[in-house]
Design an enzyme around this catalytic site. Structure first.
Site, short mmCIF file in Angstrom:
data_model
loop_
_atom_site.label_atom_id
_atom_site.label_comp_id
_atom_site.label_asym_id
_atom_site.label_seq_id
_atom_site.Cartn_x
_atom_site.Cartn_y
_atom_site.Cartn_z
N GLU A 111 14.32 0.05 40.14
CA GLU A 111 14.11 1.48 40.42
C GLU A 111 13.49 2.18 39.21
OE1 GLU A 111 17.37 2.68 43.74
OE2 GLU A 111 18.11 2.69 41.68
N GLU B 223 17.33 -1.77 49.32
CA GLU B 223 18.70 -1.26 49.25
C GLU B 223 18.94 -0.34 50.43
OE1 GLU B 223 19.93 0.49 45.58
OE2 GLU B 223 19.12 -1.14 44.34
#
Length: 583
Positions: A158, A234
């Protein structure tokens, strides 16, 4: 050997189209004796892949000292997954977030106050390279291209939520490849312009993370990658808890509906989490949006498998969607682990923390109260002691800046607690003869996400009375990584209520080993060890009301339980029950 490849908007493995149906299980949050049980339950739900992060701080607890045993035996976990017929996706740090202490970065990085994290800073990259030189050769034989189960590996994590240093991402990519990683590489980011611009690399598969609105999120992704496979790396089907906040839950039918829509769109998916597990020890992380918020011990995450590995209603809802889309699910569900109520354990012996400081720690003298990292300490507690001259009337005592929670004592008596999320000065009177000031600071978890990652622990700037800084400190690091020193502490039978920080010790006799849960009603705040294993923190503020004790941590016969209680208790008894209470 076969390699996972991108073919237009699809994945190919060994020349055949494959949809990746993955679930996250972190080996470091589950005792090794239960790895097979959790992986089999993942497979029984119709998943073909397991995904795991790799936390740098677990594997290099001290610079140049590496750990790949027991709970840290990542090679064994990956090999086991392959043996059970599962593919593996690895997300190998250096940063993982994961609500894990410091996002997986080792605390010792912060001993260098000039280091710049997660960018092309030479000091930082030297540390990453030294770690990768040890870690990556352990993973290379487990690659799918070498006959192992690893089909894909992530670059950073991320990153677009933190920075935009494309040279840094490229450095990590090249670092993996020169060390023999030849499986599919990918990045994962939130589906926003900023995140996708900052966190992706040309020529590297991009994936996105979200918990709802799949049509909207994939539409934004398509603006950047119009041809690549859709992959939600995710899928946030639950959420984690902070102390002082309510317990999070999410309806299983809603989770199943979003999954159904993703699969209808032809996407691959990774459940974050499929099984959360536990933040054992001092490894819970923290967040900082408007203020500092530490994460609780449980990482149940309201996932399809509960913290203790039980199948939930959410699991069953997800399994039906998987079946609908052609996944291979087992009709007969695996059995839950056995649970047992062991009843009340009287914590009959107690030892004062302050009275045993010289047994538990080796003190150092400093002009100023330095943070843990400057003293080579990663986790736990730290005590600062100094002498103040008197008399002084109604002066304000300021802790500047405390990370994270400090209990303040004057001549051995508690005068107040200062918390990072609600800092306030304490008003003190110093008698004519002067007084001894002691400050016990707890590291409640380093920040794991966002721009405040540089999160030194302890007293980070100084201590002052009104505007006068106090100098000349005796400092006691208390990492409490090993309780062996407690064998030299002066434990006594506890006959009255304790008020100051105390270690309590009791014995649990076991003839039938099973999972259990500790309730600490009547206790305030602290840490619990079973047979020397740190099972985590408790706090009467909640939401979490029980601590999970996996059966493999117990042994036949006598089991030692140690509790560090920070504020005292009127009745030093704990109760072991057969069901959790997460609030």
């Amino acid at each position: 050997m076969a390699k996972l490849e991108v073919n237009g908007s699809q994945f190919l493995l060994d020349g055949e189209t494959i949809r990746i149906l993955s679930g996250a299980i972190h080996y470091f949050r589950v005792v090794p004796e239960y790895w097979e049980d959790r992986l089999l339950k993942l497979k029984a739900c119709g998943f073909n892949t397991v995904e795991t992060y790799i936390p740098w701080n677990l594997h290099e607890p001290k610079e140049g000292v590496f750990n790949f045993d027991g709970l840290a035996d990542v090679e064994r976990f990956i090999a086991l997954a392959g043996k059970l017929g599962l593919h593996v996706i690895v997300r190998p740090s250096p940063y993982i977030c994961a609500e894990w202490e410091f996002g997986g970065l080792p605390a010792w990085l912060l001993s260098d106050t000039d280091i710049q994290l997660r960018c092309l800073d030479e000091r930082y990259l030297r540390k990453v390279d030294a770690y990768y030189d040890v870690l990556i050769p352990k993973l290379a034989p487990l690659l799918n291209t070498n006959g192992g189960p690893i089909i894909a590996m992530q670059i950073e994590n991320e990153y677009g939520s933190y920075g935009n240093d494309q040279d840094y991402l490229l450095y990590l990519k090249n670092g993996l490849q020169v060390r023999g990683i030849d499986v599919l590489l990918f990045t994962s980011d939130g589906p926003t312009d900023q995140m996708l611009q900052g966190g992706t690399l040309p020529g590297v598969l991009a994936t996105v993370n979200f918990g709802s609105r799949p049509e909207e999120e994939f539409k934004k992704f398509r603006e950047y990658r119009p041809e690549e496979p859709l992959f939600c790396m995710e899928y946030w089907n639950g959420w984690f808890d902070h102390w002082l906040k309510p317990h999070h839950t999410r309806d299983g039918d809603d989770v199943a509906d979003v999954l159904d829509r993703m699969l209808h769109a032809g996407a691959s998916v990774n459940f974050y989490m499929f099984h959360g597990g536990t933040n054992f020890g001092f490894y819970n992380g923290a967040n900082y949006q408007d203020k500092y918020e530490p994460t609780v011990t449980s990482y149940d995450y309201d996932a399809p498998l509960s913290e203790c590995g039980d199948i939930t209603a959410k699991y069953k809802s997800v399994r039906e969607v998987m079946r609908k889309h052609g996944a291979e699910v087992l009709e007969e569900l695996p059995e839950p682990s056995r649970k047992k109520s062991y009843g009340t354990v009287a914590m009959k012996e107690a030892a004062s923390l302050f009275a045993n400081l010289d047994t538990l720690s080796v003190s150092v003298r400093r002009r100023c109260p330095e943070p843990m990292e400057k003293l080579g300490q990663n986790y736990g507690f730290i005590v600062y002691r100094t002498r103040i001259s008197g008399p002084r009337k109604a002066q304000e005592l300021h802790l500047q800046d405390v990370h994270d929670r400090a209990q303040v004592f004057l001549d051995g008596s508690w005068i107040g607690t200062v918390e990072r999320w609600a800092p306030k000065p304490l008003v003190v009177d110093i008698p004519e003869q002067g007084a001894t000031l002691e400050i016990l600071v707890e590291n409640m978890g380093r920040i794991n996400y966002g721009p405040r990652l540089k999160d030194a622990k302890g007293i980070t700037e100084g201590v002052r009375l009104d505007n006068q800084f106090l100098f000349d400190w005796e400092i006691y690091p208390l990492p409490l990584a090993d309780l062996s020193a407690l064998s030299y502490a002066s434990f006594q039978t506890q006959s009255k209520a304790a008020e100051n920080p105390m270690f309590f010790r009791g014995e649990l006799l076991v003839d039938d080993i099973a999972d259990t849960f500790i309730r600490l009603d009547g206790w305030a705040k602290g840490v619990v060890w079973i047979n020397g294993f740190n099972i985590g923190r408790y706090w009467e503020q909640g939401p979490q009301k029980t601590l999970y004790v996996p059966g493999p941590l117990l042994r036949q016969g006598a089991n030692e339980i140690v509790v560090l209680e920070l504020h005292g208790t009127d009745k030093p008894d704990i109760v072991l029950i057969d069901a959790p209470d997460l609030g």
